[in-house]
Design an enzyme around this catalytic site. Sequence first.
Site, PDB file in Angstrom:
ATOM      1  CB  ALA A 173      -0.392   0.928  10.770  1.00 32.91           C
ATOM      2  CD  GLU A 174      -6.834   2.253   9.149  1.00 25.04           C
ATOM      3  OE1 GLU A 174      -7.057   3.456   9.708  1.00 25.04           O
ATOM      4  OE2 GLU A 174      -5.143   2.332   9.991  1.00 25.04           O
ATOM      5  CG  ASN A 175       0.524   3.345   7.253  1.00 24.84           C
ATOM      6  OD1 ASN A 175       0.551   2.313   8.098  1.00 24.84           O
ATOM      7  ND2 ASN A 175       2.220   3.734   8.226  1.00 24.84           N
ATOM      8  N   GLY A 176       0.234  -0.036   5.895  1.00 23.12           N
ATOM      9  CA  GLY A 176       1.053  -0.945   5.425  1.00 23.12           C
ATOM     10  C   GLY A 176       1.865  -1.794   6.516  1.00 23.12           C
ATOM     11  CB  ALA A 230      -2.659  -2.236   4.148  1.00 22.76           C
TER      12      ALA A 230
END
Length: 213
Positions: free
Chosen positions: A49-52, A91
């Site tokens: 997930a791009e948020n980490g 990320a």
Amino acid sequence: MDVGVDYRRVIAEWAAKEIKPGMHVNLGIGMPTLVAGFVPEHYNVMFHAENGILGTGPYPIKGGEDENLCDAGGFPVTAVPGASFFDSTMAFGIIRRGYLDVTILGALQVSEAGDLANWIVPGKRVPGMGGAIDLAQKSKKVIVLMNHTNKSGEAKIVKRCTLPLTAPSCVDVIITERAIIDVINNELHVRRILAPYTMKDVISSTEAELHFS
């Protein structure tokens, strides 16, 4: 024809067959999130997930949500054993260095050259493109899940995209409720037609030229 709940699940199940054991995979918002439910647990796939987060798990049961744990779309998730947490800089570093094996995205249009338009319809307000450009350009394999036509019945698989591009020549596989199509050397090759649709149905609802084996 709009894709209903059953068709969404059919599309997601076919997409899950593209995922192999041990892969690192990013799932876009919407239909792509259903794919995780069809990947066998023993495959040990790590969802990014791009948020980490690397290692998101299934959605939590109602009442069991952790307010500090969500995916890039803001929806609550769980974490699998071995998951990692980091900031969004790391990320995106994972994405931009090409460490993701597969990204699965939705789309507004895909061209016969594999160009992707999936982030904005001119005149509509959107929160932004998120990580779509990076994911489309840097993932080793890009799979698009979408309705074969839009709500007006117009083809979404087109000769040339008329909507603003997310990335050019990036799509490897298109999966709709009607067919599975591979993009090979700027050509669209139909791998499988999905029941109850026929070759005639697929051709008539596609603007771009299709090749059949």
